[in-house]
Design a protein around this motif. Structure first.
Motif, PDB file in Angstrom:
ATOM      1  N   HIS A  80       0.830  -1.210   0.000  1.00  0.00           N
ATOM      2  CA  HIS A  80       0.000   0.000   0.000  1.00  0.00           C
ATOM      3  C   HIS A  80       0.869   1.266   0.000  1.00  0.00           C
ATOM      4  CE1 HIS A  80      -3.763  -2.145   0.439  1.00  0.00           C
ATOM      5  NE2 HIS A  80      -3.290  -2.791   1.490  1.00  0.00           N
ATOM      6  N   ALA A  81       1.886   1.260  -0.830  1.00  0.00           N
ATOM      7  CA  ALA A  81       2.750   2.434  -0.967  1.00  0.00           C
ATOM      8  C   ALA A  81       2.774   2.943  -2.397  1.00  0.00           C
ATOM      9  CB  ALA A  81       4.170   2.089  -0.512  1.00  0.00           C
ATOM     10  N   SER A  82       1.793   2.543  -3.203  1.00  0.00           N
ATOM     11  CA  SER A  82       1.785   2.933  -4.615  1.00  0.00           C
ATOM     12  C   SER A  82       1.204   4.322  -4.842  1.00  0.00           C
ATOM     13  CB  SER A  82       0.973   1.924  -5.434  1.00  0.00           C
ATOM     14  OG  SER A  82      -0.410   2.003  -5.092  1.00  0.00           O
ATOM     15  N   GLY A  83       0.463   4.859  -3.862  1.00  0.00           N
ATOM     16  CA  GLY A  83      -0.194   6.158  -4.043  1.00  0.00           C
ATOM     17  C   GLY A  83      -1.497   6.072  -4.806  1.00  0.00           C
ATOM     18  N   THR A  84      -1.957   4.855  -5.107  1.00  0.00           N
ATOM     19  CA  THR A  84      -3.209   4.663  -5.848  1.00  0.00           C
ATOM     20  C   THR A  84      -4.410   5.051  -4.984  1.00  0.00           C
ATOM     21  OG1 THR A  84      -2.135   2.776  -6.913  1.00  0.00           O
ATOM     22  CG2 THR A  84      -4.518   2.957  -7.186  1.00  0.00           C
ATOM     23  N   MET A  85      -5.470   5.534  -5.626  1.00  0.00           N
ATOM     24  CA  MET A  85      -6.698   5.862  -4.897  1.00  0.00           C
ATOM     25  C   MET A  85      -7.173   4.657  -4.077  1.00  0.00           C
ATOM     26  SD  MET A  85      -9.143   8.191  -7.353  1.00  0.00           S
ATOM     27  CE  MET A  85      -9.033   7.104  -8.787  1.00  0.00           C
ATOM     28  N   ARG A  86      -7.843   4.971  -2.963  1.00  0.00           N
ATOM     29  CA  ARG A  86      -8.314   3.888  -2.104  1.00  0.00           C
ATOM     30  C   ARG A  86      -9.420   3.087  -2.775  1.00  0.00           C
ATOM     31  NH1 ARG A  86     -11.564   1.781   1.870  1.00  0.00           N
ATOM     32  NH2 ARG A  86     -10.531   1.204   3.826  1.00  0.00           N
ATOM     33  N   ASP A  87     -10.506   3.757  -3.150  1.00  0.00           N
ATOM     34  CA  ASP A  87     -11.684   3.068  -3.674  1.00  0.00           C
ATOM     35  C   ASP A  87     -12.188   3.631  -4.997  1.00  0.00           C
ATOM     36  OD1 ASP A  87     -12.321   1.085  -1.580  1.00  0.00           O
ATOM     37  OD2 ASP A  87     -12.523   2.845  -0.306  1.00  0.00           O
ATOM     38  N   GLY A  88     -11.500   4.631  -5.538  1.00  0.00           N
ATOM     39  CA  GLY A  88     -11.940   5.236  -6.788  1.00  0.00           C
ATOM     40  C   GLY A  88     -12.615   6.572  -6.558  1.00  0.00           C
ATOM     41  N   THR A  89     -13.021   7.204  -7.645  1.00  0.00           N
ATOM     42  CA  THR A  89     -13.662   8.515  -7.527  1.00  0.00           C
ATOM     43  C   THR A  89     -15.022   8.419  -6.841  1.00  0.00           C
ATOM     44  OG1 THR A  89     -14.480   8.189  -9.778  1.00  0.00           O
ATOM     45  CG2 THR A  89     -12.476   9.504  -9.522  1.00  0.00           C
ATOM     46  N   ARG A  90     -15.697   7.306  -6.994  1.00  0.00           N
ATOM     47  CA  ARG A  90     -16.945   7.018  -6.299  1.00  0.00           C
ATOM     48  C   ARG A  90     -16.970   5.528  -5.967  1.00  0.00           C
ATOM     49  NH1 ARG A  90     -16.791  11.692  -6.411  1.00  0.00           N
ATOM     50  NH2 ARG A  90     -18.390  13.238  -6.948  1.00  0.00           N
ATOM     51  N   SER A  91     -17.530   5.189  -4.810  1.00  0.00           N
ATOM     52  CA  SER A  91     -17.554   3.764  -4.424  1.00  0.00           C
ATOM     53  C   SER A  91     -18.893   3.408  -3.774  1.00  0.00           C
ATOM     54  CB  SER A  91     -16.407   3.455  -3.468  1.00  0.00           C
ATOM     55  OG  SER A  91     -16.413   4.349  -2.360  1.00  0.00           O
ATOM     56  N   PRO A  92     -20.003   3.499  -4.528  1.00  0.00           N
ATOM     57  CA  PRO A  92     -21.320   3.204  -3.939  1.00  0.00           C
ATOM     58  C   PRO A  92     -21.491   1.742  -3.536  1.00  0.00           C
ATOM     59  CG  PRO A  92     -21.483   3.475  -6.322  1.00  0.00           C
ATOM     60  CD  PRO A  92     -20.100   3.886  -5.941  1.00  0.00           C
ATOM     61  N   HIS A  93     -20.608   0.860  -4.020  1.00  0.00           N
ATOM     62  CA  HIS A  93     -20.724  -0.557  -3.651  1.00  0.00           C
ATOM     63  C   HIS A  93     -20.532  -0.768  -2.152  1.00  0.00           C
ATOM     64  CE1 HIS A  93     -16.740   0.441  -5.393  1.00  0.00           C
ATOM     65  NE2 HIS A  93     -16.237  -0.198  -4.345  1.00  0.00           N
ATOM     66  N   TRP A  94     -19.775   0.125  -1.501  1.00  0.00           N
ATOM     67  CA  TRP A  94     -19.592  -0.031  -0.062  1.00  0.00           C
ATOM     68  C   TRP A  94     -20.841   0.373   0.727  1.00  0.00           C
ATOM     69  CZ3 TRP A  94     -16.265  -3.309   1.164  1.00  0.00           C
ATOM     70  CH2 TRP A  94     -15.033  -3.407   0.514  1.00  0.00           C
ATOM     71  N   GLN A  95     -21.758   1.050   0.081  1.00  0.00           N
ATOM     72  CA  GLN A  95     -23.043   1.380   0.704  1.00  0.00           C
ATOM     73  C   GLN A  95     -24.160   0.457   0.220  1.00  0.00           C
ATOM     74  OE1 GLN A  95     -22.999   3.710   3.030  1.00  0.00           O
ATOM     75  NE2 GLN A  95     -20.854   4.214   2.604  1.00  0.00           N
TER      76      GLN A  95
END
Length: 453
Positions: free
Chosen positions: A112-127
């Motif tokens: 987890h050191a790549s600097g990549t976004m955590r979940d994307g610009t939007r992540s409605p799947h987590w809701q």
């Protein structure tokens, strides 16, 4: 080791009984494994509040980010086979990425050191408002630039592990789910583990639940597939399988799908987790922390309706797993609490015959306490505490029904006497710690209330 561990786990079960009721949780399964064998597992509560179905150790749970440890193990197997190197730029294996994403390395993604976004610009799947990303949706997010510079700090990323899943597919020429099932899950003999939904018909699956909202808990089925994010969060498993798998990642374990060198690389600290009150590090697909001086290496998981945590403890050569089926399930605190219980028993040993008969739960108007024999002492534990032996009173037994408090908090009854009262049948029904009276049956508490004048 077996005697003290058996005694410790017996008390851990009693403590968990109390914790489940106090936390008003739907269900929880706990397991401890050593040497590829589950030593102890207990299921508490229900699999589904709607039906009242009893939870069992065979019920599967969504274990979410535990998936990252399985994916990391898969990457290390490919590394051992010479199919990739940890310093490979990910773009050499997966095309179509943003130029900066393509330059990140496999090791950076694993840590987890790549600097990549955590979940994307939007992540409605987590809701639970939209499906998880398919490959096209994941690739669309990976075509965007990094959120921060690579290798500048620890920054958790589900997208990064989704990308590692794409790399496994590109290198092996197989779907991620098929390859990881054969090469890691099957090779580890985890018969109750799968990389994603759906499961075979008839497989017992615990239902997830929301937190305790003002209107009560809601049910969340937990059966949604995670598609291209399976490598980050898709896994389904049992506490027993997870305890055995994490125990096998100990470099000292006698049997594992990985070499000792790979296990050492996975489980050593690579990055400290910043901006966190409790010191914790991350390895390659593993979290690393300490409880009472003991290193714990494992992972947690948060999925809609489920919270879980597993770890191996090298000091004892064991793996532990705590799975809950509610989004506010205190799996992390409970795993730490169980380790704290083991720590006390490891230090004192199994109870001697002279004190073994002192075990029991006692009640007063104020709270409950557990008398827990270990070694030649009896400790007064707090079953409501997340670490029940923190500041525990220590009692020296001077007879079958008498003792003396040899160590207590300064506000407690240090130096005073202890006495148990028995009824005609020989059952202990009253306990006096100094001047404080406790009863074995909470129904015997005599409580009276005065009406205000």
């Amino acid at each position: 080791m077996t005697e003290w561990l058996d005694a410790a786990l017996a008390y851990a079960g009693r403590w968990m009984d109390y914790q489940m009721k106090a936390a008003e949780q739907p269900g929880c399964v706990v397991a401890v494994a050593k040497g590829g064998t589950v030593l102890w597992e207990r299921a508490f509560g229900v699999a589904d509040l709607r039906t009242g179905e009893a939870l069992t150790a065979a019920h599967r749970f969504r274990v979410a980010s535990h998936s990252k440890t399985f994916t990391a193990a898969g990457i290390m197997k490919l590394h051992e086979a010479g199919c990739l190197h940890l310093d490979d730029r990910i773009g050499t294996h997966v095309p179509g990425l943003h130029a900066l994403v393509a330059e990140t390395t496999i090791a950076q993604l694993l840590a987890h050191a790549s600097g990549t976004m955590r979940d994307g610009t939007r992540s409605p799947h987590w809701q639970v408002r939209a499906p998880f990303f398919d490959e096209a949706a994941l690739r669309a997010e990976l075509a965007r630039p990094l959120a921060i510079d690579a290798n500048s700090r620890f920054k958790y990323s589900n997208l990064g592990f989704g990308l590692l899943g794409l790399a496994i597919e590109a290198i092996t020429g197989e779907p991620y789910a098929r390859w990881i099932t054969r090469e890691v899950v099957g090779a580890s003999e985890l018969a109750s583990t799968a990389p994603d939904m759906p499961l075979a018909a008839g497989t017992p699956l615990a239902a997830g639940h929301s937190g305790r909202m003002p209107f009560g808990r809601g049910a969340i089925t937990g059966d949604q597939p995670t598609f291209a994010l399976a490598a980050a969060t898709g896994f389904v498993s049992t506490a027993g399988d997870l305890a055995r798998f994490f125990a096998s990642l100990d470099p000292a374990a006698g049997s594992s799908v990985l070499s000792v060198a790979s296990r050492r690389e996975m489980t050593r600290p690579h990055w400290e987790v910043p901006h966190q009150s409790e010191s914790r590090h991350y390895g390659l697909g593993t979290t690393i922390g300490r409880v009472d001086g003991h290193v714990l290496v494992g992972h947690g998981g948060a999925f809609p309706g489920f919270i879980s945590r597993s770890a191996m403890v090298p000091d004892w050569g064991i793996g532990l797993s705590v799975l809950t089926n509610a989004i506010d399930g205190p799996a992390h605190a409970w795993l730490d609490g169980i380790v704290s219980i083991l720590h006390r028993f490891a230090g004192h040993g199994a109870p001697s015959p002279a004190v073994a008969g002192w075990a029991g739960r006692w009640w007063s108007l104020w709270r409950a306490i557990d008398l827990v024999p270990m070694g030649d002492l009896v400790l007064a534990a707090d079953p409501a505490g997340l670490k029940p032996f923190a500041d525990a009173t220590e009692i020296e037994a001077t007879g079958p029904d008498r003792g003396r408090i040899t160590l207590a908090n300064g506000f407690a009854s240090h130096g005073e006497t202890v006495e148990r009262g028995f009824d005609a049948s020989g059952t202990a029904g009253r306990l006096f710690l100094g001047g404080s009276e406790w009863v074995a049956d909470p129904k015997d508490l005599a409580v009276s209330y005065q009406k205000p004048v």
